[in-house]
Motif scaffolding. Sequence first.
Motif, PDB file in Angstrom:
ATOM      1  N   MET A 194      -9.467   3.220   9.347  1.00  0.00           N
ATOM      2  CA  MET A 194     -10.121   2.005   8.880  1.00  0.00           C
ATOM      3  C   MET A 194      -9.080   0.914   8.637  1.00  0.00           C
ATOM      4  SD  MET A 194     -13.316   3.009   8.749  1.00  0.00           S
ATOM      5  CE  MET A 194     -14.246   1.918   7.648  1.00  0.00           C
ATOM      6  N   GLY A 197     -11.266  -5.754   6.608  1.00  0.00           N
ATOM      7  CA  GLY A 197     -12.090  -6.756   7.259  1.00  0.00           C
ATOM      8  C   GLY A 197     -12.282  -7.966   6.375  1.00  0.00           C
ATOM      9  N   THR A 201     -13.741  -5.958   2.767  1.00  0.00           N
ATOM     10  CA  THR A 201     -14.426  -4.766   3.245  1.00  0.00           C
ATOM     11  C   THR A 201     -13.564  -4.043   4.266  1.00  0.00           C
ATOM     12  OG1 THR A 201     -15.526  -6.018   5.002  1.00  0.00           O
ATOM     13  CG2 THR A 201     -16.681  -5.820   2.888  1.00  0.00           C
ATOM     14  N   HIS A 202     -13.936  -2.796   4.557  1.00  0.00           N
ATOM     15  CA  HIS A 202     -13.209  -2.011   5.550  1.00  0.00           C
ATOM     16  C   HIS A 202     -14.066  -1.824   6.795  1.00  0.00           C
ATOM     17  CE1 HIS A 202     -10.873  -1.052   1.932  1.00  0.00           C
ATOM     18  NE2 HIS A 202      -9.882  -0.779   2.761  1.00  0.00           N
ATOM     19  N   LYS A 203     -13.406  -1.758   7.941  1.00  0.00           N
ATOM     20  CA  LYS A 203     -14.108  -1.566   9.208  1.00  0.00           C
ATOM     21  C   LYS A 203     -13.286  -0.649  10.116  1.00  0.00           C
ATOM     22  CE  LYS A 203     -12.081  -5.689  11.344  1.00  0.00           C
ATOM     23  NZ  LYS A 203     -12.353  -6.974  12.036  1.00  0.00           N
ATOM     24  N   GLY A 207     -13.056  -1.297  16.507  1.00  0.00           N
ATOM     25  CA  GLY A 207     -13.985  -2.401  16.647  1.00  0.00           C
ATOM     26  C   GLY A 207     -15.298  -2.093  17.339  1.00  0.00           C
ATOM     27  N   GLU A 208     -15.967  -3.176  17.762  1.00  0.00           N
ATOM     28  CA  GLU A 208     -17.325  -3.082  18.300  1.00  0.00           C
ATOM     29  C   GLU A 208     -17.384  -2.357  19.635  1.00  0.00           C
ATOM     30  OE1 GLU A 208     -20.236  -4.079  16.849  1.00  0.00           O
ATOM     31  OE2 GLU A 208     -18.987  -4.346  15.081  1.00  0.00           O
ATOM     32  N   LYS A 211     -17.888   1.305  19.270  1.00  0.00           N
ATOM     33  CA  LYS A 211     -19.048   1.731  18.496  1.00  0.00           C
ATOM     34  C   LYS A 211     -20.068   2.504  19.329  1.00  0.00           C
ATOM     35  CE  LYS A 211     -20.743  -1.075  15.419  1.00  0.00           C
ATOM     36  NZ  LYS A 211     -21.470  -2.201  14.759  1.00  0.00           N
ATOM     37  N   GLU A 219     -18.461   8.377   8.589  1.00  0.00           N
ATOM     38  CA  GLU A 219     -17.437   7.707   7.788  1.00  0.00           C
ATOM     39  C   GLU A 219     -17.102   8.548   6.569  1.00  0.00           C
ATOM     40  OE1 GLU A 219     -16.706   3.670   5.113  1.00  0.00           O
ATOM     41  OE2 GLU A 219     -18.205   3.634   6.737  1.00  0.00           O
TER      42      GLU A 219
END
Length: 247
Positions: A194, A197, A201-203, A207-208, A211, A219
């Motif tokens: 992670m 972001g 926040t965490h992402k 990335g996308e 996904k 997670e």
Amino acid sequence: MHLPQREMAPLKSLEREYLIVDSNFQQFCASHGIFSVEDFLIQDLYVLAALAEQHSTSERLKEVLSIIDCQHQPWLNGLELLEDAEQNKHILSSGCERSLGNQKVLQRVLKSIECHSVFDIFTLLDLLHQLKPNLISQTGDRVQLLIVDSISSLITPILGGGGSHGRALMIYAGSLLKKLAHEHNLAVLVTNHMVSGEGGTHKPALGESWKSIPHVRLELSREHGSNMCVVRHPCMASGKAVTFMIP
């Protein structure tokens, strides 16, 4: 709706990379309204083979079509996919309902693990290609789980810059892992770290684009001590969490 020719990858664009896509093959395809890769993919190869019989170079055309047929996995309809899932795809259980800390389970698992050190995406791809013939010829205890620890650390370095080469390698690596899982009925687990972001926040680091590659996204969060927490899972209600312990 037929897409404009300029939006499709023409067969001619494959000529340099794939020698079998020569001018003779392209002419045969064009005579049946096939000008692009998309046009070819929606064709029935058995119908094309029958049409090739009427061509002056039928033997060469049938040889090319046979090579192409061997390169892709068989087409399956919905019922065949469901039957394959019911018969061959199973949940790989740890043997523990709430804790991964069962010492006997861990000892049994550790004895059957084979590790390889990989430090870049190209070494990973080479290793996966080397693994495939071993999966085909394996007897006795079969490989059931393939783990790629921190795949994001291999892919992130090649994603920089404005080019698409790194992203293409990432998608290819994901597709290859999914292909191995499907063809050899094994579970594939990859970890993706992670990053920070917007708004603190965490992402996920990849990335996308990444996904849509995993079938199941999970997670995890580290709690106090050796406790771990499942924060998100497609089979878990939103806002819920499950805690387990790793000794």
